[in-house]
Scaffold this active site. Structure first.
Site, PDB file in Angstrom:
ATOM      1  N   ALA A  58     -25.938 -17.560  81.977  1.00  0.00           N
ATOM      2  CA  ALA A  58     -26.111 -18.341  83.207  1.00  0.00           C
ATOM      3  C   ALA A  58     -27.298 -17.913  84.034  1.00  0.00           C
ATOM      4  O   ALA A  58     -27.718 -18.647  84.935  1.00  0.00           O
ATOM      5  CB  ALA A  58     -24.835 -18.232  84.060  1.00  0.00           C
ATOM      6  N   THR A  59     -27.860 -16.734  83.759  1.00  0.00           N
ATOM      7  CA  THR A  59     -28.995 -16.261  84.555  1.00  0.00           C
ATOM      8  C   THR A  59     -30.313 -16.361  83.797  1.00  0.00           C
ATOM      9  O   THR A  59     -31.351 -15.885  84.269  1.00  0.00           O
ATOM     10  CB  THR A  59     -28.770 -14.791  84.973  1.00  0.00           C
ATOM     11  OG1 THR A  59     -28.615 -13.984  83.795  1.00  0.00           O
ATOM     12  CG2 THR A  59     -27.524 -14.657  85.825  1.00  0.00           C
ATOM     13  N   ASP A  61     -33.543 -18.279  81.472  1.00  0.00           N
ATOM     14  CA  ASP A  61     -34.558 -19.288  81.784  1.00  0.00           C
ATOM     15  C   ASP A  61     -34.072 -20.706  81.521  1.00  0.00           C
ATOM     16  O   ASP A  61     -34.327 -21.619  82.314  1.00  0.00           O
ATOM     17  CB  ASP A  61     -35.828 -19.027  80.962  1.00  0.00           C
ATOM     18  CG  ASP A  61     -36.674 -17.921  81.555  1.00  0.00           C
ATOM     19  OD1 ASP A  61     -36.414 -17.541  82.707  1.00  0.00           O
ATOM     20  OD2 ASP A  61     -37.575 -17.422  80.862  1.00  0.00           O
ATOM     21  N   ASP A 287     -39.747 -24.671  64.147  1.00  0.00           N
ATOM     22  CA  ASP A 287     -39.558 -24.892  65.582  1.00  0.00           C
ATOM     23  C   ASP A 287     -39.486 -26.373  65.935  1.00  0.00           C
ATOM     24  O   ASP A 287     -38.717 -26.773  66.817  1.00  0.00           O
ATOM     25  CB  ASP A 287     -40.710 -24.225  66.349  1.00  0.00           C
ATOM     26  CG  ASP A 287     -40.534 -24.312  67.856  1.00  0.00           C
ATOM     27  OD1 ASP A 287     -39.385 -24.225  68.325  1.00  0.00           O
ATOM     28  OD2 ASP A 287     -41.543 -24.464  68.565  1.00  0.00           O
ATOM     29  N   HIS A 292     -36.431 -31.491  65.675  1.00  0.00           N
ATOM     30  CA  HIS A 292     -36.803 -32.625  66.527  1.00  0.00           C
ATOM     31  C   HIS A 292     -37.338 -33.807  65.720  1.00  0.00           C
ATOM     32  O   HIS A 292     -36.847 -34.934  65.830  1.00  0.00           O
ATOM     33  CB  HIS A 292     -37.880 -32.212  67.535  1.00  0.00           C
ATOM     34  CG  HIS A 292     -37.513 -31.049  68.400  1.00  0.00           C
ATOM     35  ND1 HIS A 292     -36.223 -30.787  68.794  1.00  0.00           N
ATOM     36  CD2 HIS A 292     -38.282 -30.074  68.966  1.00  0.00           C
ATOM     37  CE1 HIS A 292     -36.208 -29.709  69.557  1.00  0.00           C
ATOM     38  NE2 HIS A 292     -37.441 -29.251  69.661  1.00  0.00           N
ATOM     39  N   ARG A 390     -51.448 -33.162  75.428  1.00  0.00           N
ATOM     40  CA  ARG A 390     -49.997 -33.015  75.400  1.00  0.00           C
ATOM     41  C   ARG A 390     -49.383 -34.405  75.402  1.00  0.00           C
ATOM     42  O   ARG A 390     -49.530 -35.167  76.366  1.00  0.00           O
ATOM     43  CB  ARG A 390     -49.513 -32.232  76.620  1.00  0.00           C
ATOM     44  CG  ARG A 390     -48.012 -31.955  76.614  1.00  0.00           C
ATOM     45  CD  ARG A 390     -47.559 -31.322  77.915  1.00  0.00           C
ATOM     46  NE  ARG A 390     -46.135 -31.004  77.862  1.00  0.00           N
ATOM     47  CZ  ARG A 390     -45.395 -30.679  78.925  1.00  0.00           C
ATOM     48  NH1 ARG A 390     -45.966 -30.634  80.133  1.00  0.00           N
ATOM     49  NH2 ARG A 390     -44.119 -30.404  78.802  1.00  0.00           N
ATOM     50  N   TRP A 642     -87.440  -3.443  64.148  1.00  0.00           N
ATOM     51  CA  TRP A 642     -86.669  -2.650  65.112  1.00  0.00           C
ATOM     52  C   TRP A 642     -85.381  -2.173  64.439  1.00  0.00           C
ATOM     53  O   TRP A 642     -85.023  -2.637  63.352  1.00  0.00           O
ATOM     54  CB  TRP A 642     -86.313  -3.505  66.329  1.00  0.00           C
ATOM     55  CG  TRP A 642     -87.497  -4.093  67.042  1.00  0.00           C
ATOM     56  CD1 TRP A 642     -88.203  -5.193  66.696  1.00  0.00           C
ATOM     57  CD2 TRP A 642     -88.109  -3.577  68.223  1.00  0.00           C
ATOM     58  NE1 TRP A 642     -89.229  -5.422  67.572  1.00  0.00           N
ATOM     59  CE2 TRP A 642     -89.205  -4.444  68.539  1.00  0.00           C
ATOM     60  CE3 TRP A 642     -87.874  -2.479  69.064  1.00  0.00           C
ATOM     61  CZ2 TRP A 642     -90.019  -4.258  69.645  1.00  0.00           C
ATOM     62  CZ3 TRP A 642     -88.686  -2.293  70.169  1.00  0.00           C
ATOM     63  CH2 TRP A 642     -89.754  -3.153  70.456  1.00  0.00           C
TER      64      TRP A 642
END
Length: 816
Positions: A58-59, A61, A287, A292, A390, A642
């Site tokens: 519950a805490t 992200d 992923d 999806h 996006r 050089w």
């Protein structure tokens, strides 16, 4: 006023019977406000049972961003429908810490625009009073929660309807939590249990089977709801209803004879920084594609059931669609990786300097079906990080057999039969920046439910897939809805068709796992990210295969005959977005010597002189010999030589870079003494002493003789640790800013060095990097994937501001 008195009288008469329906009482003033806002009739309904919602994690992200808001929306929608609720936020933090974190997140709850502010404040206050934090770690904690739920039910005279446990925790914690719920926190007989699981659901087929078997020992299939939040997005959720409501238009054209191709695209502009440990294990295919994009594919490809409101019929249709998918092969996909990915992994996961990852961050996959409806129609599934925009969309492009004689500039808006015909489910972001359904005007005018979708009568002046929006019938949601709020509502109503069943999950992993295994050793194509990708990731289809359009010309012509270098030709391609020349070492040296000679002649014609700076080490020795013995037209009289870097030893020492340059080149050619410029490491009979200001002297000499201190050509090498010249990883000097020439420290003897700084090297008109030998293969592979990180790999900082880099890498270093 009489209406108000009617409601007030009714409410007061019923209040004593209805207070048991409210687990925690609102103040009297609040009840009167509820009455005034029109909520009182809902409080008077007969209770249909009590529901306890437990949010595990519950805490975290996900809870902060989406889940608490979704649960509040559920309460807002359903408080008038007879069920009563309590909400339990659970985590492993102690009570004081957990309450502080959880209620800090609950402050940000918001109501939809159609809810009046006063009513919103009251309902939000009531939601907070119905919510409490619990520490759930042991089986006893779960048993205590169950006892408390039963006590409240008894005290309030309520009957339990069910319990929802939302697992917003990593999958490795599922089994232990499931065991505790099953043994200690199930509802009583007659009430239902629903457990909600967040992806990832396994890593491949075997791990998914193992996880499914573990969960099946604790929960029945009908009790599990696996969430794919894309199924809650409005455009995706409307695919089946759209197909159903527009059968009369689609039945005749939703097939191989009319559909040219289908594109399912999810492009992102962000990288995976701070998520690399997850991405290293899963990558873009696991992923995005396996879940999806596959779920969207099924909604498009499945046979439409007679009743789309039947969850069982929809789930059966999806499972049957899996059986028609052709197996994926290595040639079914193209994969890429953005350049900075490897450095993100190394930093965040503390990988060794020579580590490189083959995890793809971009993939384009061609899926085909063995069915009468879709035979031969390509379904393209595309997703990636650090792309040009996006955006997410599903595009069905229809074939067009029309030929219009008249010029297209005379076409009426959207009416010409020659314009592309397409149906687009626009998921969001991009130009439109909102969900939408678009149908070409020359295709058909669709039916759209007016209660949830509204027609855009005056679309903005935008173009989509090359056409103005005026060429489409455009529909957007009446009210935009968060995907999680939609899915939580579906869980509450027990609608399983919006979730992933065990059968569908295993079918999906069975479909994707062969491709994932075949790509395990594949080196993805590197791309810079953003607009700089240009056409690098474009791919084309040929039958059942896909390949990148922009070919990487790196190919060994006949590896079996490596002892005959003549059978290999020098191949030009790209390395770190710069020119790559590769061949066997002997031929590579010939090519580099020829290129230097050509550059010298061009510089002399342009400005009358040629300034070149050579690096030390063993690799250039063969080059020096080649220049001395084969290029008789080299303009030595107009050339200045050089030194890029020098060890702090006498110039006659065997370790001296200038000594090697003199021995193998200078003494063999007609080069003026005044045009030879060794580094002043040996001054006042001592080596590399700061007070002698050797670097300053060399920088001043360069500034006096070389226009703008810009060499015509600088030759560099590449060390096993990524160093170049005498610029070593984490060097305190020389990697950025002035001075142009510095002292550095080498990790090997002799330690002290003098070297050109990176900014001076990057002022050169041309830089050549020579890398040879099998021992350099690992660092070449690392550098090919590294971003611009000179402190980690100094060679990665070589990027001339107005010049160019050419990489000369032999086959052994490049291919190992």
């Amino acid at each position: 006023m009489p209406v108000f008195l009617y409601w007030l009288t009714s409410f007061l008469l019923l209040a004593s019977f209805q207070l048991a329906l409210i687990p925690r009482m609102l103040p009297t003033a609040a009840l009167l406000m509820v009455l005034l806002l029109g909520v009182a009739p809902s409080l008077a309904k007969e209770s249909r049972g009590h529901i306890s919602v437990v949010l595990l994690g519950a805490t975290g992200d996900l809870a902060r961003k989406y889940l608490w808001q979704g649960l509040f929306q559920l309460y807002l929608d359903e408080v008038s429908n007879g069920h009563t609720f309590t909400f339990h936020g659970a985590a492993q933090a102690d009570l004081e810490t957990g309450r502080r974190l959880m209620f800090g997140r609950l402050k940000n709850l918001v109501c939809p625009p159609d809810v009046l502010p006063d009513r919103c404040a009251i309902v939000k206050d009531q939601f907070l009073k119905l919510t409490e934090y619990r520490q759930l770690k042991t089986a006893e904690d779960y048993a205590a929660l169950s006892r408390e739920i039963k006590t409240v039910l008894s005290q309030e005279g309520l009957q339990e309807a069910g319990r929802i446990f939302y697992f917003s925790v990593p999958p490795f914690a599922y089994a232990e939590i499931a065991r505790n719920i099953n043994s200690s926190c199930r509802p009583a007989a007659g009430a239902w249990l629903r457990v909600v699981l967040e992806k990832p659901f396994g890593h491949d087929l075997l791990s998914a089977q193992k996880l499914a078997e573990e969960l099946s020992t604790f929960f029945r299939e009908e009790e599990m709801y696996r969430v794919d939040h894309y199924l809650g997005k409005q455009a995706v959720a409307h695919i089946l209803p759209f197909r159903d409501q527009n059968r009369k238009h689609l039945d005749s054209i939703w097939n191989q004879h009319h559909v040219e191709r289908v594109e399912i695209v999810l492009k992102e502009t962000v990288d995976v920084k701070n998520r690399t440990s997850f991405y290293e294990e899963y990558g873009v295919l696991r992923d995005i594609h396996q879940n999806h994009l596959t779920e969207i594919l099924l909604f498009l490809a499945m046979e439409l059931p007679g009743n789309i409101s039947s969850s069982e019929d929809v789930l059966r249709g999806k499972l049957r669609a899996f059986s028609t998918l052709r197996g994926l092969e290595r040639s079914s996909a193209v994969v890429g990786q953005y350049e900075g990915y490897n450095s993100h992994v190394s930093e965040e996961m503390q990988k060794p300097p020579n580590y490189f990852s083959r995890t793809p961050t971009f993939a384009g996959v061609l899926v085909q079906l063995d069915s009468l409806r879709w035979e031969g129609v390509p379904f393209l599934l595309i997703s990636g990080k650090l792309l040009d925009e996006r955006v997410g969309y599903i595009r069905v492009l229809f074939k067009n057999r029309a030929y219009c004689t008249q010029n297209e500039t005379t076409w009426d808006a959207g009416s010409s039969p020659c314009k592309p015909r397409q149906l687009v489910f626009y998921i969001g972001h991009g130009e439109l920046n909102s969900p939408a359904v678009l149908v070409s005007r020359n295709l058909f005018e669709p039916f759209m439910p007016e209660d949830s979708w509204k027609r855009v009568l005056n679309p903005p002046q935008l173009r989509l897939f090359g056409q103005p929006l005026s060429d489409y019938h455009v529909y957007v949601p009446v009210m935009e809805r968060d995907p999680y709020a939609h899915l939580i509502s579906r869980i509450y109503h027990g609608k399983k068709d919006s979730f992933i069943t065990t059968e569908n999950l295993l079918a999906s992993w069975g479909f994707w796992s062969p491709l994932l295994h075949s790509l395990a050793g594949e080196v993805p194509r590197l791309y810079p990210g953003g607009p700089g990708n240009k056409h690098l990731l474009d791919f084309e289809m040929l039958g059942r295969e896909v390949s990148f359009v922009a070919k990487e010309a790196l190919e060994v012509m006949d590896a079996a005959d490596e002892q005959t270098p003549g059978k290999y030709k020098t191949i030009q391609s790209n390395f770190r977005q710069s020119q790559l020349i590769t061949a066997w070492s002997e031929e590579l040296i010939c090519r580099l010597a020829s290129d230097i000679a050509s550059a010298a002649l061009a510089a002399v014609r342009r400005s009358g002189e040629f300034h070149m700076a050579f690096s030390g080490g063993s690799s250039p020795l063969a080059l020096f010999q080649r220049l001395a013995t084969h290029h008789f037209d080299f303009p030595w009289k107009q050339s200045h030589v050089w030194v890029v870097d020098e060890r702090c030893v006498p110039l006659t020492d065997l370790e001296s870079n200038f000594g090697n340059l003199h021995e193998h080149l200078i003494r063999h050619v007609r080069l003026s003494f005044f045009n030879v410029h060794p580094m002043p490491v040996h001054l006042n009979r001592r080596l590399c002493v700061e007070e002698d200001k050797g670097p300053e002297l060399y920088a001043n000499e360069i500034a006096a003789l070389v226009a703008n201190s810009s060499f015509d050509l600088v030759l560099l090498g590449l060390g096993h640790d990524g160093h170049t010249a005498s610029l070593f990883p984490h060097s305190p000097a020389g990697l950025e800013g002035p001075p142009d020439v510095v002292f550095t420290e080498s990790p090997v003897k002799p330690h002290q060095r003098m070297t050109l700084a990176l900014p001076l090297i990057n002022r050169a008109k041309r830089v050549a990097v020579l890398v040879m030998g099998k021992g350099k293969h690992d660092i070449v592979t690392v550098v090919s994937r590294a971003g611009r990180e000179p402190r980690k790999w100094p060679i990665s900082g070589v990027d001339p501001s107005s010049g160019q880099v050419a990489w000369y890498i032999d086959y052994e270093a490049l291919l190992g």
